[in-house]
Design an enzyme around this catalytic site. Structure first.
Site, mmCIF file in Angstrom:
data_model
loop_
_atom_site.group_PDB
_atom_site.id
_atom_site.type_symbol
_atom_site.label_atom_id
_atom_site.label_comp_id
_atom_site.label_asym_id
_atom_site.label_seq_id
_atom_site.Cartn_x
_atom_site.Cartn_y
_atom_site.Cartn_z
ATOM 1 N N SER B 34 -7.979 6.363 -1.520
ATOM 2 C CA SER B 34 -6.913 6.108 -2.498
ATOM 3 C C SER B 34 -7.414 5.335 -3.704
ATOM 4 C CB SER B 34 -5.771 5.310 -1.860
ATOM 5 O OG SER B 34 -5.294 5.970 -0.717
ATOM 6 N N GLU B 55 -7.027 -8.210 4.056
ATOM 7 C CA GLU B 55 -7.334 -8.455 2.638
ATOM 8 C C GLU B 55 -7.808 -9.874 2.368
ATOM 9 O OE1 GLU B 55 -4.450 -7.160 3.748
ATOM 10 O OE2 GLU B 55 -4.386 -5.102 2.978
ATOM 11 N N ASP B 114 6.429 5.815 -2.822
ATOM 12 C CA ASP B 114 6.269 4.776 -1.795
ATOM 13 C C ASP B 114 7.323 3.676 -1.908
ATOM 14 O OD1 ASP B 114 4.259 5.867 -0.321
ATOM 15 O OD2 ASP B 114 2.636 4.735 -1.263
#
Lengths: 275, 312
Positions: B34, B55, B114
């Site tokens: 992505s 993350e 989304d």
């Protein structure tokens, strides 16, 4: 061994003087880790205080930045900066900030203070050493509080994924944090099993026993995967009224209390010297 | 101007070109295809670190790599970095002044279907508040390529805000680009439209329409929101005395705020803001969302006319 014990005692005296002079700071953890920092800076770390950014040095990341008084004391006593500068701890324009500041003192390797950061940084540093095919070690000191943070466990998994055999983590397992006993606030037991489940080698020691500290560090260097030394330490070690009392996590001693602490530590110094 | 390409595509391609420099390393938090970091990963697998959906650790690892002399580019969606990792960005990266580059994609409403969780509209405000951080929002494919390559040469943290959707190509290989220098894309004397990212193209088409209606709009591409190119903006404000800012971001704290802070101090000027007005997004097609949340050419035209009228 005796020499390191005397050094640890000296670091403890420095810590009391620094925190009392600053009228703020974190004495319990710093005192508890004095033996380990004496061993690291005076025996184990391959460093050169006169050339602190020498590329092949061993690196030390202190994740629980609040105990930095012990690191500053060890660094001053090994010649990174004049011992006299310890007086500037937590004061305006000082390079020895209340929590470690990398830009003020690059030999700290990284800033720290918010818990849960250090191990990720150490993992990144270790990966860089591996890419450059270097043989030096990256040490990372973390605390019970660091192990409350989910980000630390992300880093534990990362170290396993990348088989970081030149990463050595030391947990200051003193069973206190600022609001009380660790197992009441955020239970970590069984800590060694948790690390083992991430495929780490674990070594449990008494973190106030110089002999055990040196043996563990020597063993850790030979490991073929990431290794954690779970060092059970006594918070406030060496100062009777501070030992094992969580209330001294982040509180400075007043003048009289500091004098009492120094008296005890000096008595202990003579005892080690004559022993 | 008819061809469309995504800025994230340019990012991946630029990284793959940069990879010949052995100091460049790339980290991804699972979202490798992505973010187009797969283009680097395929060519330089030893210097690509897959960090999983973790993350905070990724940002810390990047800081550690940077402190050891590497130039890490880290990538995921803007919904997750900065938001989820602000503490790591603030201390491990910015306080250390660590040389970490944030190649962050899927910013803004144009993420589309989304929905709100994945439509970062606060990231510019967050990043520009941090000392040592630079913030760059390229307007198209070619500009992104230049921004990625230039950011590798600059020491210190840089946030590159990139998009998901294919967007019009405005600049070409030869167009001038320098981080910290805004570009005047169209000269005008009645009103200044200052835009970044996907809103630059809309600003240009709005200016064409305005000119047909007799309003000469100047269009500035303010791709670098921090540090802002003060001179170009102040000079244009002095010339037109009316400003419109346009960004795919909350009005609070973004490009419009940065321009306002500058002009309030140096040359107070009426300003209208084309931005999201303190709300979350929702699912839908990118263009539908931009229409519903008032981020279109038409909205820029209305704002320009409004501010033009406010000129005393």
């Amino acid at each position: 061994m005796k020499k390191l014990k005397l050094i640890a005692n000296t670091l403890r005296q420095d810590i009391i003087r620094m925190i009392s002079e600053a009228e703020s700071g974190h004495p319990a953890g710093a005192l508890g880790m004095a033996d380990i920092f004496a061993a690291l800076y005076f025996k184990v770390l391959n460093q050169n205080p006169k050339n602190p950014t020498w590329p092949d040095r061993d690196k030390l990341v202190l994740s629980n930045g609040h105990i930095c008084a012990v690191r500053y004391a060890a660094m001053a006593r090994t010649g990174y900066f004049p011992v006299n500068e310890l007086k500037t701890f937590r004061k305006i324009n000082s390079k020895i900030q209340g929590h470690p500041s990398y830009v003020d003192m690059p030999s700290l390797e990284s800033s720290s203070g918010s818990l849960g950061h250090g191990l990720s940084i150490a993992v990144g540093m270790t990966l860089a050493e591996k890419l450059d095919k270097k043989k030096n070690f990256v040490f990372c000191v973390i605390s019970d509080g660091d192990l409350n943070e989910g980000s630390t466990w992300e880093a534990v998994n990362a170290a396993n994924k990348y088989c970081l055999d030149n990463l050595i983590v030391i947990v200051d397992r003193n069973y206190i944090q600022i609001s009380g006993n660790t197992e009441k606030i955020w239970p970590l037991k069984p800590l060694d099993k948790k690390f083992k489940s991430y495929n780490w080698q674990t070594i449990k020691i008494n973190g106030n026993n110089i002999k055990q500290i040196l043996e563990a560090l020597s063993k850790a260097k030979k490991a073929n995967k990431p290794v954690v030394i779970i060092a059970k330490t006594t918070p406030g070690k060496g100062v009777s009224y501070m030992e094992n009392n969580y209330k001294w996590h982040g509180k400075p001693p007043n003048k009289e209390q500091a004098e009492k602490a120094l008296k005890e530590l000096m008595k202990e110094y003579r005892k080690i010297k004559n022993g | 101007m008819d061809e469309k390409k995504a800025t994230r595509q340019a990012y991946g391609e630029a990284l793959a070109e940069l990879g010949k420099d052995k100091n460049i390393v790339v980290l991804s938090a699972d979202l490798t295809d992505s973010t187009k970091t797969n283009l680097f990963a395929d060519k330089f697998p030893d210097r690509f670190f897959q960090c999983g959906v973790a993350e905070q650790n990724m940002v810390g690892m990047a800081a550690g790599l940077a402190l050891s002399g590497k130039t890490p580019f880290i990538s995921t969606f803007a919904a997750f970095v900065p938001n989820r990792t602000l503490d790591q960005i603030r201390i491990s990266v910015c306080y250390n002044n660590a040389n970490v580059k944030f190649g962050i994609t899927h910013a803004g409403l144009s993420v589309g279907k989304d929905g709100a969780t994945h439509q970062a509209l606060e990231d510019i405000a967050i990043m520009r508040s941090l000392p040592n951080m630079r913030v760059v929002v390229p307007c198209d494919y070619e500009e992104t390529k230049k921004a990625v390559k230039e950011s590798a040469k600059i020491k210190g943290p840089i946030y590159l805000r990139l998009g998901r959707s294919k967007t019009p190509m405005i600049t070409d290989k030869k167009s001038f680009f320098k981080i910290g220098k805004a570009n005047i894309l169209k000269k005008g004397s009645d009103v200044t439209i200052i835009a970044c990212g996907i809103m630059v193209h809309k600003a240009l088409t709005a200016a064409e329409e305005l000119s047909k209606q007799g309003i000469k709009a100047e269009v500035i591409n303010a791709h670098t929101i921090k540090p802002l190119d003060k001179k170009i903006i102040i000079d244009s404000a002095k010339k037109t005395s009316a400003i419109v800012t346009a960004e795919e971001h909350q009005a609070n704290g973004g490009l419009g705020s940065a321009i306002s802070e500058l002009l309030a101090k140096k040359h107070p000027t009426p300003i209208e803001f084309v931005a999201v007005n303190d709300s979350f997004g929702e699912s839908g097609m990118a263009e539908e969302l931009l229409k519903k949340y008032h981020l279109t050419k038409k909205d820029i035209i209305l704002a320009a006319k409004k501010v033009f009228k406010r000129k005393s």
